[in-house]
Design a protein around this motif. Structure first.
Motif, PDB file in Angstrom:
ATOM      1  N   ALA A   1      26.135  -7.488 -73.406  1.00 49.13           N
ATOM      2  CA  ALA A   1      27.469  -7.651 -73.079  1.00 49.13           C
ATOM      3  C   ALA A   1      27.440  -6.821 -71.624  1.00 49.13           C
ATOM      4  CB  ALA A   1      28.291  -7.323 -73.802  1.00 49.13           C
ATOM      5  N   GLN A   2      27.283  -5.495 -71.832  1.00 47.23           N
ATOM      6  CA  GLN A   2      27.267  -4.560 -70.783  1.00 47.23           C
ATOM      7  C   GLN A   2      26.401  -4.899 -69.555  1.00 47.23           C
ATOM      8  OE1 GLN A   2      25.386  -0.624 -71.661  1.00 47.23           O
ATOM      9  NE2 GLN A   2      27.257   0.334 -70.796  1.00 47.23           N
TER      10      GLN A   2
ATOM     11  N   ILE B   1      27.800  -5.942 -65.883  1.00 48.65           N
ATOM     12  CA  ILE B   1      27.548  -5.134 -64.715  1.00 48.65           C
ATOM     13  C   ILE B   1      27.115  -6.008 -63.557  1.00 48.65           C
ATOM     14  CG2 ILE B   1      26.042  -3.352 -63.573  1.00 48.65           C
ATOM     15  CD1 ILE B   1      26.234  -1.879 -66.454  1.00 48.65           C
ATOM     16  N   ARG B   2      26.020  -6.962 -64.209  1.00 51.60           N
ATOM     17  CA  ARG B   2      25.423  -7.784 -63.085  1.00 51.60           C
ATOM     18  C   ARG B   2      26.304  -9.041 -62.502  1.00 51.60           C
ATOM     19  NH1 ARG B   2      20.277 -10.976 -64.903  1.00 51.60           N
ATOM     20  NH2 ARG B   2      21.844 -12.440 -65.585  1.00 51.60           N
TER      21      ARG B   2
END
Length: 215
Positions: free
Chosen positions: A173-174, A178-179
């Motif tokens: 998920a992180q 971010i992308r």
């Protein structure tokens, strides 16, 4: 619309779930093993063993798991010891939760009546046989709820994997967020933890009921 349902995201999320479950099970098994060993040392008649076990529990119960993880991942290589990140996570979480398992087991051991141990010794059992074949099984049965809580704590502790770059369900998920800015994936990550913990609680309740029947 519904960009978060991309097959790529689902595939990565399922892979992250597998990693979360793998680390949880390995770390939980290690925690139980450590708990049995440390508890055996705590109730030993040998002073050095009791002191070592006491210091172990005092250290791991009072140091944040994240600090231990950083120390293992970044500190050990400075000493020439290199391990894959997966095994660093398993080791740290297992040793950390092992301290809490030891305290739970010690409570269970203390709940076993003195008469039970005396009866085992009267039948010719050695101290080690009495501990492993009589005391520990009864202690484990009496602390099933505590062991269930330990499993839940272990599952939640795996969220630390994201911090060291592993793609568990939180790490997936992180990285995607971010992308491509998909914060809703954190909701699904949290919901997955909730489901895993509820299932763990249900399993604990089932085992507890079975133990009562055996008694």
């Amino acid at each position: 619309m519904l960009d978060w349902l991309k097959p790529e995201y689902i595939e990565r999320f399922l892979a992250g779930l597998q990693l979360t479950l793998l680390v949880s099970l390995l770390a939980f098994a290690l925690a139980l093993l450590v708990g049995v060993v440390i508890t055996s040392m705590r109730i030993s008649r040998l002073g050095p063993l009791k002191t070592t076990a006491f210091l172990y529990v005092a250290f791991f119960r009072n140091v944040p798991a994240l600090a231990l993880l950083f120390l293992t991942v970044f500190g050990l290589p400075q000493l020439g010891v290199k391990m894959p990140l997966l095994w660093c996570a398993v080791l740290v979480i297992g040793l950390y939760e092992g301290a809490f398992a030891a305290e739970a087991l010690r409570t269970g051991v203390n709940s076993v009546s003195v008469g039970t141990t005396e009866a085992a010794r009267a039948l010719g059992c050695t101290n080690s046989q009495t501990l492993l074949k009589v005391v520990m099984p009864q202690a484990l049965r009496s602390i099933v709820p505590s062991i269930g809580n330990l499993l839940i704590k272990t599952i939640l502790a795996t969220s630390l994997l994201a911090i060291i770059g592993l793609e568990d369900i939180t790490g997936v998920a992180q990285r995607i967020n971010i992308r491509e800015a998909q914060p809703i994936l954190f909701f699904f990550s949290g919901a997955t933890y909730v489901i895993l913990c509820i299932l763990s609680g249900q399993l604990t309740g089932y085992i507890e009921r079975k133990v009562r029947i055996i008694r």
